[in-house]
Design an enzyme around this catalytic site. Structure first.
Site, short mmCIF file in Angstrom:
data_model
loop_
_atom_site.label_atom_id
_atom_site.label_comp_id
_atom_site.label_asym_id
_atom_site.label_seq_id
_atom_site.Cartn_x
_atom_site.Cartn_y
_atom_site.Cartn_z
N ARG A 222 0.74 -1.08 0.01
CA ARG A 222 -0.03 0.01 0.04
C ARG A 222 1.05 1.18 -0.02
NH1 ARG A 222 -3.64 -2.63 -1.73
NH2 ARG A 222 -5.70 -3.24 -0.64
N HIS A 270 -2.10 0.35 -9.84
CA HIS A 270 -2.51 -0.65 -8.80
C HIS A 270 -3.00 -1.81 -9.54
CE1 HIS A 270 -4.28 -0.83 -4.56
NE2 HIS A 270 -4.32 -1.93 -5.04
P1 NDP Z 1 -1.98 -11.77 4.46
O1 NDP Z 1 -2.57 -11.06 5.55
O2 NDP Z 1 -2.16 -13.30 4.02
O3 NDP Z 1 -0.45 -11.67 4.95
C1 NDP Z 1 0.09 -10.48 5.46
C2 NDP Z 1 1.73 -10.52 5.88
O4 NDP Z 1 2.07 -9.50 6.52
C3 NDP Z 1 1.77 -12.11 6.82
O5 NDP Z 1 2.99 -12.66 6.66
C4 NDP Z 1 2.00 -11.09 8.18
O6 NDP Z 1 2.82 -11.48 9.35
C5 NDP Z 1 2.66 -9.92 7.67
N1 NDP Z 1 2.77 -8.66 8.58
C6 NDP Z 1 1.36 -7.99 9.00
N2 NDP Z 1 1.69 -6.96 9.84
C7 NDP Z 1 3.09 -7.10 9.99
C8 NDP Z 1 3.91 -6.31 10.81
N3 NDP Z 1 3.47 -5.22 11.69
N4 NDP Z 1 5.32 -6.30 11.01
C9 NDP Z 1 5.71 -7.60 10.15
N5 NDP Z 1 4.76 -8.55 9.29
C10 NDP Z 1 3.50 -8.24 9.29
O7 NDP Z 1 -1.88 -10.61 3.14
P2 NDP Z 1 -1.72 -11.21 1.65
O8 NDP Z 1 -0.49 -11.80 1.47
O9 NDP Z 1 -3.21 -11.61 1.26
O10 NDP Z 1 -1.96 -9.58 0.87
C11 NDP Z 1 -0.96 -8.74 1.66
C12 NDP Z 1 -1.29 -7.31 1.22
O11 NDP Z 1 -0.70 -7.09 -0.33
C13 NDP Z 1 -2.60 -6.79 0.99
O12 NDP Z 1 -2.99 -6.30 2.40
C14 NDP Z 1 -2.57 -5.52 0.33
O13 NDP Z 1 -2.33 -4.49 0.97
C15 NDP Z 1 -1.71 -6.12 -0.99
N6 NDP Z 1 -2.13 -6.29 -2.10
C16 NDP Z 1 -1.86 -5.37 -3.08
C17 NDP Z 1 -2.26 -5.62 -4.40
C18 NDP Z 1 -1.95 -5.02 -5.66
O14 NDP Z 1 -2.51 -5.26 -6.76
N7 NDP Z 1 -1.14 -4.31 -5.49
C19 NDP Z 1 -3.28 -6.75 -4.83
C20 NDP Z 1 -3.27 -7.82 -3.60
C21 NDP Z 1 -2.89 -7.41 -2.52
P3 NDP Z 1 2.30 -13.19 9.92
O15 NDP Z 1 2.53 -14.03 8.65
O16 NDP Z 1 3.38 -13.23 11.29
O17 NDP Z 1 0.80 -12.86 10.20
C1 OXD Z 2 -6.21 -5.92 -2.95
C2 OXD Z 2 -5.71 -5.04 -4.05
O1 OXD Z 2 -6.24 -5.42 -1.69
O2 OXD Z 2 -6.05 -5.32 -5.23
O3 OXD Z 2 -6.89 -6.89 -3.42
O4 OXD Z 2 -5.06 -4.05 -3.75
#
Ligand code: NDP
Ligand code: OXD
Length: 307
Positions: A222, A270
């Site tokens: 993000r 995005h």
């Molecule tokens: P998940 O919720 O499955 O995973 C989040 C990961 O981030 C986990 O490994 C978690 O750790 C880690 N995390 C969260 N908070 C912290 C912190 N404070 N410190 C360290 N690590 C942290 O998310 P997804 O993989 O499904 O998606 C991640 C993000 O990707 C979405 O939230 C979105 O913002 C972005 N995204 C962007 C897209 C785009 O087109 N640009 C498309 C889809 C998603 P732990 O494993 O220990 O819980």
């Molecule tokens: C999502 C994205 O979070 O597209 O799925 O950013």
């Protein structure tokens, strides 16, 4: 009743949801409905006040992986379950997006583009995948698969998560010390973290300075996690070599923003990993059925931690 807010693809989602849940009434915004009879909502970016009066609302299914915008609202009672997409075809897209940026940096495509504009023929030293260190922030449903995919291709991958989760081929780290080590050891930094109170502003100037000179940044998490002005400053000073940016603190990125025109920056709107309607509806259908059975659906958001 299930109420859908997906203005850009309303017809597609309505057809898929109605087919997947034949016994359920599916209504589509902006069609007016009796808010009190809405039990489920399927949304992406609903307008302020959307949930007003939905006093029997049980669950909101998000048409994406990130729930930051929804978590920031004050019209969604904490009793309502928020369920996001888990991978749903996005991890493979994200791996491809990351790989594009990784190859751009590793194979020095930015420098060759620059040479081409001056009609210069000047081969540069090779850098192998096995000599390229990639730091992945966020090892979740998407980030975890991307990190392992890059490791399989021979890159040296280190991953940072809250729990320090172990993944095959990926050196795991956590906490502030782990983040500092990862930054110092990343030729390419790839951010796929969810935006939460803990991750907003994470990649500030001080931390970015911890990257080795000549590092490349890929941001697909993000925009508010990365200080865009710091990136511009570090590019000007030659500390960063370039960036591939998909997400921004303001979207669309304002026309006058210098990132649009920086020669070492690649900007995408995005699109790193887009929601696939069939996959999304199939997950939502399974998750709604789980909720009805009293089970925990995959992708249930922990409201307190924000993801
Ligand atoms: P998940 O919720 O499955 O995973 C989040 C990961 O981030 C986990 O490994 C978690 O750790 C880690 N995390 C969260 N908070 C912290 C912190 N404070 N410190 C360290 N690590 C942290 O998310 P997804 O993989 O499904 O998606 C991640 C993000 O990707 C979405 O939230 C979105 O913002 C972005 N995204 C962007 C897209 C785009 O087109 N640009 C498309 C889809 C998603 P732990 O494993 O220990 O819980
Ligand atoms: C999502 C994205 O979070 O597209 O799925 O950013």
């Amino acid at each position: 009743m299930l109420y859908l807010y997906a203005p850009q693809e309303a017809d597609v989602y309505q057809a898929l949801l109605s087919r997947a849940m034949p016994g359920r009434e599916v209504r589509v915004w902006p069609e007016p409905v009796d808010a009190a009879s809405v039990r489920y909502a399927v949304v992406w970016g609903p307008p302020p006040g959307f949930f007003a009066g939905m006093r029997r609302l049980e669950a909101v299914f998000v048409l994406g992986a990130g729930v930051d915008k929804l978590m920031a609202r004050d019209d969604l009672p904490s009793s309502v379950a928020v369920v996001r997409l888990t991978d749903a075809g996005m991890a493979q897209q994200m791996l491809e997006y990351a790989l594009y940026g990784v190859l751009h940096a590793q194979r020095r495509m930015g420098e060759y583009q620059h040479q081409q504009s001056a009609a210069q023929w000047r081969p540069l030293p090779a850098r192998l995948a096995s000599q390229t260190r990639i730091g992945v922030l966020g090892l979740g449903e998407i980030g975890g698969k991307v990190a392992m995919g890059l490791a399989t291709l021979g890159y040296r991958v280190r991953g940072w998560s809250r729990s320090g989760k172990p993944l095959e081929g990926v050196a795991a780290c956590k906490g502030e010390a782990g983040l500092e080590d990862l930054l110092a050891d990343s030729d390419i930094l790839l951010n796929i973290l969810p935006a939460t109170a803990d991750t907003r502003g994470l990649l500030n100037e001080r931390r970015l300075q911890g990257l080795p000179k000549g590092a490349f940044i890929i941001n697909a998490g993000r925009g508010e996690q990365l200080d865009q002005n710091a990136v511009l400053g570090l590019l000007e000073r030659g500390h960063l070599a370039g960036a591939l940016l998909d997400v921004f603190s303001e979207e669309p990125l304002p026309v006058s923003h210098p990132l649009w025109r920086h020669p070492a920056v690649l900007v995408t709107p995005h699109i790193a990993a887009m929601t696939l309607p069939e996959e999304a509806v199939s997950q939502i259908t399974a998750n709604l059925a789980a909720l009805v059975r009293g089970e925990k659906p995959a992708g249930l958001v922990e409201r307190a931690r924000g993801y």
